[in-house]
Design a protein around this motif. Structure first.
Motif, mmCIF file in Angstrom:
data_model
loop_
_atom_site.group_PDB
_atom_site.id
_atom_site.type_symbol
_atom_site.label_atom_id
_atom_site.label_comp_id
_atom_site.label_asym_id
_atom_site.label_seq_id
_atom_site.Cartn_x
_atom_site.Cartn_y
_atom_site.Cartn_z
ATOM 1 N N VAL A 99 0.832 -1.203 0.000
ATOM 2 C CA VAL A 99 0.000 0.000 0.000
ATOM 3 C C VAL A 99 0.866 1.252 0.000
ATOM 4 C CG1 VAL A 99 -1.714 1.333 1.291
ATOM 5 C CG2 VAL A 99 -1.957 -1.148 1.088
ATOM 6 N N TYR A 100 1.877 1.283 0.853
ATOM 7 C CA TYR A 100 2.743 2.457 0.908
ATOM 8 C C TYR A 100 3.424 2.694 -0.438
ATOM 9 C CZ TYR A 100 2.406 2.047 6.045
ATOM 10 O OH TYR A 100 1.967 1.967 7.338
ATOM 11 N N ALA A 101 3.919 1.633 -1.048
ATOM 12 C CA ALA A 101 4.577 1.779 -2.346
ATOM 13 C C ALA A 101 3.601 2.283 -3.402
ATOM 14 C CB ALA A 101 5.171 0.439 -2.781
ATOM 15 N N GLY A 102 2.367 1.800 -3.346
ATOM 16 C CA GLY A 102 1.372 2.229 -4.325
ATOM 17 C C GLY A 102 1.001 3.688 -4.200
ATOM 18 N N VAL A 103 0.741 4.156 -2.979
ATOM 19 C CA VAL A 103 0.348 5.561 -2.822
ATOM 20 C C VAL A 103 1.520 6.493 -3.106
ATOM 21 C CG1 VAL A 103 -1.503 5.016 -1.204
ATOM 22 C CG2 VAL A 103 0.751 5.599 -0.310
ATOM 23 N N GLN A 104 2.725 6.090 -2.736
ATOM 24 C CA GLN A 104 3.884 6.940 -3.013
ATOM 25 C C GLN A 104 4.158 7.029 -4.511
ATOM 26 O OE1 GLN A 104 6.619 4.955 -0.382
ATOM 27 N NE2 GLN A 104 6.255 6.385 1.299
ATOM 28 N N ALA A 105 3.974 5.940 -5.239
ATOM 29 C CA ALA A 105 4.147 5.976 -6.694
ATOM 30 C C ALA A 105 3.128 6.912 -7.326
ATOM 31 C CB ALA A 105 4.017 4.571 -7.277
ATOM 32 N N GLN A 106 1.885 6.825 -6.892
ATOM 33 C CA GLN A 106 0.853 7.700 -7.435
ATOM 34 C C GLN A 106 1.139 9.165 -7.113
ATOM 35 O OE1 GLN A 106 -3.311 6.681 -6.962
ATOM 36 N NE2 GLN A 106 -2.772 4.568 -6.518
ATOM 37 N N HIS A 107 1.507 9.440 -5.879
ATOM 38 C CA HIS A 107 1.732 10.824 -5.464
ATOM 39 C C HIS A 107 2.887 11.450 -6.231
ATOM 40 C CE1 HIS A 107 3.007 14.042 -2.518
ATOM 41 N NE2 HIS A 107 1.720 14.292 -2.670
ATOM 42 N N ALA A 108 3.904 10.658 -6.538
ATOM 43 C CA ALA A 108 5.066 11.185 -7.269
ATOM 44 C C ALA A 108 4.697 11.646 -8.670
ATOM 45 C CB ALA A 108 6.154 10.116 -7.346
ATOM 46 N N GLN A 170 -6.031 15.187 -2.897
ATOM 47 C CA GLN A 170 -5.738 15.724 -1.564
ATOM 48 C C GLN A 170 -5.684 14.611 -0.529
ATOM 49 O OE1 GLN A 170 -8.809 18.733 -1.169
ATOM 50 N NE2 GLN A 170 -7.533 20.295 -2.130
ATOM 51 N N ALA A 171 -6.584 13.624 -0.646
ATOM 52 C CA ALA A 171 -6.534 12.482 0.264
ATOM 53 C C ALA A 171 -5.250 11.677 0.051
ATOM 54 C CB ALA A 171 -7.760 11.584 0.049
ATOM 55 N N LEU A 172 -4.872 11.499 -1.209
ATOM 56 C CA LEU A 172 -3.631 10.801 -1.525
ATOM 57 C C LEU A 172 -2.429 11.525 -0.933
ATOM 58 C CD1 LEU A 172 -2.158 8.573 -3.214
ATOM 59 C CD2 LEU A 172 -2.106 10.225 -5.090
ATOM 60 N N ALA A 173 -2.395 12.855 -1.064
ATOM 61 C CA ALA A 173 -1.289 13.638 -0.513
ATOM 62 C C ALA A 173 -1.242 13.532 1.007
ATOM 63 C CB ALA A 173 -1.421 15.098 -0.940
ATOM 64 N N ASP A 174 -2.407 13.571 1.653
ATOM 65 C CA ASP A 174 -2.447 13.455 3.111
ATOM 66 C C ASP A 174 -1.900 12.112 3.575
ATOM 67 O OD1 ASP A 174 -3.501 15.983 3.485
ATOM 68 O OD2 ASP A 174 -5.584 15.304 3.577
ATOM 69 N N VAL A 175 -2.340 11.030 2.917
ATOM 70 C CA VAL A 175 -1.868 9.702 3.296
ATOM 71 C C VAL A 175 -0.367 9.578 3.054
ATOM 72 C CG1 VAL A 175 -1.962 7.254 2.672
ATOM 73 C CG2 VAL A 175 -4.087 8.546 2.998
ATOM 74 N N THR A 176 0.092 10.035 1.884
ATOM 75 C CA THR A 176 1.511 9.908 1.540
ATOM 76 C C THR A 176 2.382 10.686 2.515
ATOM 77 O OG1 THR A 176 0.914 9.680 -0.792
ATOM 78 C CG2 THR A 176 3.204 10.197 -0.300
ATOM 79 N N ASN A 177 1.996 11.905 2.829
ATOM 80 C CA ASN A 177 2.809 12.721 3.726
ATOM 81 C C ASN A 177 2.784 12.205 5.160
ATOM 82 O OD1 ASN A 177 4.061 15.047 2.209
ATOM 83 N ND2 ASN A 177 1.953 15.273 1.535
ATOM 84 N N HIS A 178 1.660 11.634 5.574
ATOM 85 C CA HIS A 178 1.620 11.029 6.907
ATOM 86 C C HIS A 178 2.560 9.832 6.970
ATOM 87 C CE1 HIS A 178 -0.219 10.401 10.867
ATOM 88 N NE2 HIS A 178 -0.019 9.118 10.618
ATOM 89 N N ILE A 179 2.521 8.998 5.938
ATOM 90 C CA ILE A 179 3.429 7.852 5.882
ATOM 91 C C ILE A 179 4.881 8.318 5.906
ATOM 92 C CG2 ILE A 179 4.261 6.011 4.363
ATOM 93 C CD1 ILE A 179 1.327 5.634 3.477
ATOM 94 N N LYS A 180 5.168 9.366 5.146
ATOM 95 C CA LYS A 180 6.538 9.852 5.026
ATOM 96 C C LYS A 180 7.062 10.443 6.329
ATOM 97 C CE LYS A 180 9.313 13.193 2.395
ATOM 98 N NZ LYS A 180 9.268 14.217 1.307
ATOM 99 N N HIS A 181 6.242 11.209 7.027
ATOM 100 C CA HIS A 181 6.726 11.988 8.158
ATOM 101 C C HIS A 181 6.374 11.401 9.522
ATOM 102 C CE1 HIS A 181 8.074 15.204 5.552
ATOM 103 N NE2 HIS A 181 6.893 15.239 4.960
ATOM 104 N N HIS A 182 5.417 10.479 9.580
ATOM 105 C CA HIS A 182 4.953 10.001 10.883
ATOM 106 C C HIS A 182 5.030 8.492 11.031
ATOM 107 C CE1 HIS A 182 3.535 13.990 12.072
ATOM 108 N NE2 HIS A 182 3.102 14.121 10.830
ATOM 109 N N GLY A 183 5.833 7.852 10.214
ATOM 110 C CA GLY A 183 6.130 6.450 10.448
ATOM 111 C C GLY A 183 5.150 5.453 9.900
ATOM 112 N N GLY A 184 4.213 5.892 9.097
ATOM 113 C CA GLY A 184 3.324 4.941 8.457
ATOM 114 C C GLY A 184 1.945 4.900 9.076
ATOM 115 N N LEU A 185 1.053 4.181 8.387
ATOM 116 C CA LEU A 185 -0.314 3.968 8.840
ATOM 117 C C LEU A 185 -0.556 2.475 8.987
ATOM 118 C CD1 LEU A 185 -2.371 6.457 6.645
ATOM 119 C CD2 LEU A 185 -2.083 6.527 9.115
ATOM 120 N N PRO A 186 -0.952 2.013 10.168
ATOM 121 C CA PRO A 186 -1.202 0.582 10.335
ATOM 122 C C PRO A 186 -2.351 0.102 9.450
ATOM 123 C CG PRO A 186 -1.015 1.686 12.463
ATOM 124 C CD PRO A 186 -1.095 2.762 11.429
#
Length: 277
Positions: A99-108, A170-186
């Motif tokens: 999931v993390y790889a997928g959202v980060q690829a999309q956000h990029a 905007q939801a994608l950006a929020d999820v990606t930045n949370h993963i990047k800066h706050h250690g991920g989403l369980p």
């Protein structure tokens, strides 16, 4: 892969034509700078789709197939050491990875697309934006300024603004930045009460910019964001090609020494079912 599947009659972005016109308008150096970022737009979409397919396979193997075979749901999550608690842990860690790889690829893709515009519009020539500052936000802001005196840029500005303000992005950006800066989403599993929906796999709730973000069903979220990104990319590409057509001399360039063998394809289409191809 030469194109992404589209609904019947959908427009497509002819990237080969973009490359031809950028070379004709700005020269070989601009074309060489454009190639990797234009390729990245396509390959990031493909990466996201691959990660989603891997995620779906994981969910099917660990949850759907055992449940259909009659395994009680509690045995999938809470078992003793000897019976495979490691497998349960692996599921959650692997699901997060896909999931993390997928959202980060999309956000990029948004910033890749900003760089495509940067080189295609010739802004690198006069460093209208410093190269290290090129992003979706800075290109949107520059387009807003440019359109005042160059209204022919309006379709490009509108396409990029539509992406930056889209709720899915905007939801994608929020999820990606949370993963990047706050250690991920369980990732967690919610168990249903019917045969049709025996479970759902969710990204946990979190807070972003002092606003609570709800839990999200992962498959639906990734499909929605992929659809929004792919359609915005094509809309922007079509607007860019229209601008280039009006700014390039009618005579086609000689591309005999620049055969287009760039991986990533000739045409990019929006798609209704991107992740299930």
């Amino acid at each position: 892969m030469t194109e992404l599947i589209a609904a019947t009659g959908s427009p497509s972005w002819d990237m080969s034509r973009t490359r031809e016109m950028v070379r004709a308008r700005w020269g070989d150096k601009a074309l060489e700078a454009l190639r990797p970022v234009l390729r990245a737009v396509t390959t990031r979409l493909i990466h996201a789709r691959i990660h989603f397919q891997d995620y779906q396979r994981l969910v099917s193997e660990h949850l759907r197939q055992p449940l259909e075979a009659g395994t009680p749901w509690w045995e999938l999550m809470w078992v003793d050491e000897e019976k495979g608690i490691g497998a349960s842990n692996y599921f959650f860690i692997a699901a997060e990875g896909y999931v993390y790889a997928g959202v980060q690829a999309q956000h990029a893709i948004a910033d890749n697309l900003a760089h495509v515009l940067y080189y295609s519009l010739g802004w690198n020539v006069d460093q209208r934006i410093p190269l290290g500052k090129v992003s979706l936000g800075t290109v949107c802001a520059q387009l807003a300024r440019e359109t005042t005196n160059s209204p022919e840029l309006a379709p490009i500005q509108q396409a990029l603004d539509a992406l930056s303000t889209a709720p899915a992005y905007q939801a994608l950006a929020d999820v990606t930045n949370h993963i990047k800066h706050h250690g991920g989403l369980p990732v967690r599993v919610g168990w249903g009460t019917s045969e049709q929906t025996p479970f759902e796999v969710l990204l946990s709730a979190f807070s972003r910019k002092q606003q609570t973000q709800p839990p999200r069903e992962i498959a639906a979220f990734l499909e929605e964001t992929y659809d929004a990104m792919s359609r915005a990319v094509v809309t922007t590409g079509l607007a860019l090609n229209e601008w280039l057509e009006s700014s390039v001399a009618p005579a086609p360039p000689d591309n005999s020494l620049h055969q287009d063998s760039t991986p990533g394809g000739q045409e990019l289409h929006p798609t209704d079912q991107p992740a299930r191809v």
